[in-house]
Design a protein around this motif. Structure first.
Motif, PDB file in Angstrom:
ATOM      1  N   ILE A 148       0.056  32.868  22.238  1.00 42.64           N
ATOM      2  CA  ILE A 148      -0.508  31.848  22.010  1.00 42.64           C
ATOM      3  C   ILE A 148      -1.817  31.889  21.519  1.00 42.64           C
ATOM      4  O   ILE A 148      -2.481  32.381  21.923  1.00 42.64           O
ATOM      5  CB  ILE A 148      -0.358  31.389  23.278  1.00 42.64           C
ATOM      6  N   GLU A 149      -2.277  30.753  20.718  1.00 43.82           N
ATOM      7  CA  GLU A 149      -3.908  30.357  19.911  1.00 43.82           C
ATOM      8  C   GLU A 149      -4.368  29.978  20.988  1.00 43.82           C
ATOM      9  O   GLU A 149      -5.541  30.519  21.297  1.00 43.82           O
ATOM     10  CB  GLU A 149      -3.111  29.491  18.864  1.00 43.82           C
ATOM     11  N   ASN A 150      -4.007  28.370  21.781  1.00 44.60           N
ATOM     12  CA  ASN A 150      -4.250  27.710  22.091  1.00 44.60           C
ATOM     13  C   ASN A 150      -3.374  27.211  23.784  1.00 44.60           C
ATOM     14  O   ASN A 150      -3.042  27.053  22.749  1.00 44.60           O
ATOM     15  CB  ASN A 150      -6.001  26.978  21.947  1.00 44.60           C
ATOM     16  N   VAL A 151      -3.687  26.407  24.553  1.00 46.30           N
ATOM     17  CA  VAL A 151      -3.428  25.628  25.747  1.00 46.30           C
ATOM     18  C   VAL A 151      -3.941  24.526  25.476  1.00 46.30           C
ATOM     19  O   VAL A 151      -4.636  24.118  26.070  1.00 46.30           O
ATOM     20  CB  VAL A 151      -2.486  26.559  26.856  1.00 46.30           C
ATOM     21  N   GLN A 152      -3.218  22.971  25.845  1.00 46.77           N
ATOM     22  CA  GLN A 152      -3.718  22.334  25.403  1.00 46.77           C
ATOM     23  C   GLN A 152      -3.077  20.768  27.173  1.00 46.77           C
ATOM     24  O   GLN A 152      -1.903  21.414  27.200  1.00 46.77           O
ATOM     25  CB  GLN A 152      -3.201  21.014  24.526  1.00 46.77           C
ATOM     26  N   ALA A 153      -4.280  20.565  28.138  1.00 43.47           N
ATOM     27  CA  ALA A 153      -4.099  20.228  28.939  1.00 43.47           C
ATOM     28  C   ALA A 153      -4.640  19.212  29.876  1.00 43.47           C
ATOM     29  O   ALA A 153      -5.351  18.938  29.226  1.00 43.47           O
ATOM     30  CB  ALA A 153      -3.955  21.281  29.951  1.00 43.47           C
ATOM     31  N   PHE A 154      -4.329  18.806  30.883  1.00 42.38           N
ATOM     32  CA  PHE A 154      -5.066  17.913  31.341  1.00 42.38           C
ATOM     33  C   PHE A 154      -6.131  18.328  32.411  1.00 42.38           C
ATOM     34  O   PHE A 154      -5.339  18.620  33.014  1.00 42.38           O
ATOM     35  CB  PHE A 154      -4.282  16.134  31.485  1.00 42.38           C
ATOM     36  N   ASP A 155      -7.575  18.707  32.187  1.00 43.81           N
ATOM     37  CA  ASP A 155      -7.659  19.360  33.949  1.00 43.81           C
ATOM     38  C   ASP A 155      -7.894  18.012  34.675  1.00 43.81           C
ATOM     39  O   ASP A 155      -8.908  17.341  34.955  1.00 43.81           O
ATOM     40  CB  ASP A 155      -8.851  19.660  33.186  1.00 43.81           C
ATOM     41  N   THR A 156      -7.194  17.704  35.512  1.00 41.56           N
ATOM     42  CA  THR A 156      -7.072  16.771  37.242  1.00 41.56           C
ATOM     43  C   THR A 156      -8.794  17.220  37.474  1.00 41.56           C
ATOM     44  O   THR A 156      -9.243  16.069  38.384  1.00 41.56           O
ATOM     45  CB  THR A 156      -6.160  17.678  38.072  1.00 41.56           C
ATOM     46  N   ARG A 184      -3.872  22.067  38.594  1.00 40.60           N
ATOM     47  CA  ARG A 184      -4.706  21.601  38.317  1.00 40.60           C
ATOM     48  C   ARG A 184      -4.948  21.364  36.976  1.00 40.60           C
ATOM     49  O   ARG A 184      -5.690  20.277  36.376  1.00 40.60           O
ATOM     50  CB  ARG A 184      -6.432  22.972  38.294  1.00 40.60           C
ATOM     51  N   PHE A 185      -4.221  22.156  35.977  1.00 35.18           N
ATOM     52  CA  PHE A 185      -3.817  21.449  35.485  1.00 35.18           C
ATOM     53  C   PHE A 185      -2.226  21.361  34.297  1.00 35.18           C
ATOM     54  O   PHE A 185      -2.002  21.629  34.985  1.00 35.18           O
ATOM     55  CB  PHE A 185      -3.798  23.296  33.586  1.00 35.18           C
ATOM     56  N   ILE A 186      -2.345  20.608  33.775  1.00 35.79           N
ATOM     57  CA  ILE A 186      -1.122  19.666  32.765  1.00 35.79           C
ATOM     58  C   ILE A 186      -0.784  19.809  31.071  1.00 35.79           C
ATOM     59  O   ILE A 186      -1.396  19.334  30.554  1.00 35.79           O
ATOM     60  CB  ILE A 186      -0.674  18.277  33.875  1.00 35.79           C
ATOM     61  N   ILE A 187       0.221  21.137  31.642  1.00 35.06           N
ATOM     62  CA  ILE A 187       0.295  21.611  29.808  1.00 35.06           C
ATOM     63  C   ILE A 187       0.807  20.008  28.944  1.00 35.06           C
ATOM     64  O   ILE A 187       2.089  19.995  29.735  1.00 35.06           O
ATOM     65  CB  ILE A 187       0.538  22.681  30.201  1.00 35.06           C
ATOM     66  N   THR A 188      -0.092  20.373  28.057  1.00 35.97           N
ATOM     67  CA  THR A 188       0.936  18.795  27.151  1.00 35.97           C
ATOM     68  C   THR A 188       0.775  19.781  25.963  1.00 35.97           C
ATOM     69  O   THR A 188       2.446  18.927  25.890  1.00 35.97           O
ATOM     70  CB  THR A 188       0.061  18.117  26.865  1.00 35.97           C
ATOM     71  N   GLN A 189       0.683  20.658  25.120  1.00 36.32           N
ATOM     72  CA  GLN A 189       0.919  20.696  24.148  1.00 36.32           C
ATOM     73  C   GLN A 189       0.341  22.294  24.301  1.00 36.32           C
ATOM     74  O   GLN A 189      -0.678  22.872  24.491  1.00 36.32           O
ATOM     75  CB  GLN A 189       0.349  20.356  23.010  1.00 36.32           C
ATOM     76  N   VAL A 190       1.129  23.082  23.652  1.00 34.50           N
ATOM     77  CA  VAL A 190       0.871  24.791  22.973  1.00 34.50           C
ATOM     78  C   VAL A 190       0.810  24.925  21.645  1.00 34.50           C
ATOM     79  O   VAL A 190       1.714  24.586  20.959  1.00 34.50           O
ATOM     80  CB  VAL A 190       1.654  25.703  23.502  1.00 34.50           C
ATOM     81  N   THR A 191      -0.633  25.114  21.360  1.00 32.70           N
ATOM     82  CA  THR A 191      -0.822  25.823  19.927  1.00 32.70           C
ATOM     83  C   THR A 191      -0.142  27.946  19.387  1.00 32.70           C
ATOM     84  O   THR A 191      -0.805  28.534  20.057  1.00 32.70           O
ATOM     85  CB  THR A 191      -2.368  25.707  19.311  1.00 32.70           C
ATOM     86  N   PHE A 192       0.948  27.914  19.035  1.00 32.77           N
ATOM     87  CA  PHE A 192       0.860  29.147  18.696  1.00 32.77           C
ATOM     88  C   PHE A 192       0.828  30.105  17.359  1.00 32.77           C
ATOM     89  O   PHE A 192       1.257  28.823  16.202  1.00 32.77           O
ATOM     90  CB  PHE A 192       2.899  29.250  18.801  1.00 32.77           C
TER      91      PHE A 192
END
Length: 344
Positions: A148-156, A184-192
């Motif tokens: 995993i390079e990074n994780v994109q999410a909505f931070d509530t 807290r987080f709703i993960i929307t995308q993951v970059t590998f």
């Protein structure tokens, strides 16, 4: 359902939606209100509406690592965000951004078909891509954190979209920053990030034995992992289960040595310096639970780490059996087993 963000509010929710197909344990459960999230843009307005009405809410993906109650109160967000995009690929690495709703095993299979090896040891793990960082899924010597390079999410809490780096995800054995901060987080995308330099990962005994004195291809390892997992784990479509129900406990070298003196056949693996990882399945098997059935639930007869629902089992049935196992393992070995699935 594929709604534009401007129209995704509580008015679009489906009442009393059955979740039998949304949890691999096969528990009869339903959501009081549910809505499918197919685009990340739906999330901000919807959450604003949920908070304005003071309603409880939760996120559900493929349901492969959850124990659901008979009723999920409030609003359930069903994450179905799709898409796979190669962001870049050079001589050293490939970056791929993937929607949280993509099926994990299908994604691993896709990477091999595209000529991007590395994650073949993680084949046939059920669930979605978005759930993979939360649990830091792993198998046969690899963890998803390695890629995993990074994780994109909505931070509530911040009420906005964020990108967390691998370091910020605070990955550990079956753990992460997301797991430590539920809802807290709703993960929307993951970059590998998949390195171009590839070498087979054959540290686990079953793979090492199968490919002794061989140089397997990524596809051969993928197929071997699928075969091994299929021989040990029941198909959730046939027999409800959530895969491994307990984490392999990590103990000190001293405690492991003491246990090995009492139980010479105990199964353990190296972990961090001064630590050993015990095979939870072996501990459970030694306590006599393998193949045991209690009412509608039981322990799988081919792998003691897997709890199964024969039909009609509830969360109370599953957790009651889990408590019996935990108590007996603690009494026998002085080791506390941690439940792996998320309990709603």
């Amino acid at each position: 359902m594929n709604l534009p963000s401007s129209s995704t509010t509580l008015a679009n929710c489906t009442p009393k939606l059955g979740l039998l197909q949304r949890n691999t344990l096969g528990i009869e459960s339903y959501a009081e209100q549910a809505i499918v999230i197919s685009k990340s843009e739906q999330i901000p307005l919807l959450l604003q509406d949920i908070k304005a009405h003071g309603l409880p809410w939760q996120v559900l993906g493929g349901g492969s690592n959850v124990v659901l109650p008979s009723v999920l109160p409030g609003i359930t967000l069903l994450i179905d965000i799709a898409g796979k995009e190669v962001l870049s690929s050079d001589r050293t690495e490939t970056l791929i951004r993937v929607g949280a709703g993509e099926h994990w095993h299908d994604f691993v299979q896709w990477t091999l078909a595209q000529g991007f090896p590395g994650m073949e040891n993680l084949a046939l793990i059920p669930g979605t891509v978005g759930a993979s960082p939360i649990q830091n899924i792993g198998a046969y010597g690899l963890e998803v954190a390695h890629f995993i390079e990074n994780v994109q999410a909505f931070d509530t809490e911040k009420n906005g979209f964020v990108t967390l780096s691998n370091r910020e995800c605070e990955f550990a054995y079956r753990d992460s920053y997301f797991k430590q901060n539920p809802n807290r987080f709703i993960i929307t995308q993951v970059t590998f990030k998949l390195p171009k330099a590839w070498a087979p990962k054959l540290t686990y005994a079953e793979l090492a034995k199968q490919f002794s004195n061989q140089s397997p291809t990524p596809l051969e390892i993928f197929n071997a992992v699928c075969a091994i997992r299929s021989s040990k784990l029941p198909d959730p479509k046939v027999l409800g289960n959530a895969g491994s129900f307990f984490q392999n406990p990590i103990v000190s070298e001293a405690q492991c040595t003491e246990l090995a003196n009492q139980y010479p056949a105990i199964v353990s693996f190296p972990d961090a310096v001064g630590q050993r990882k015990l095979a939870a399945g072996w501990l459970i098997d030694q306590c006599g639970f393998k193949g045991k059935r209690i009412g509608p639930v039981g322990v799988y007869d081919k792998q003691a780490l897997v709890l199964v629902n024969y039909g009609g089992g509830s969360a109370q049935d599953i957790l009651g059996l889990a408590k019996q196992i935990q108590d007996k393992v603690q009494e026998t070995f002085g080791v506390q087993l941690q439940i792996e699935p998320n309990i709603f």
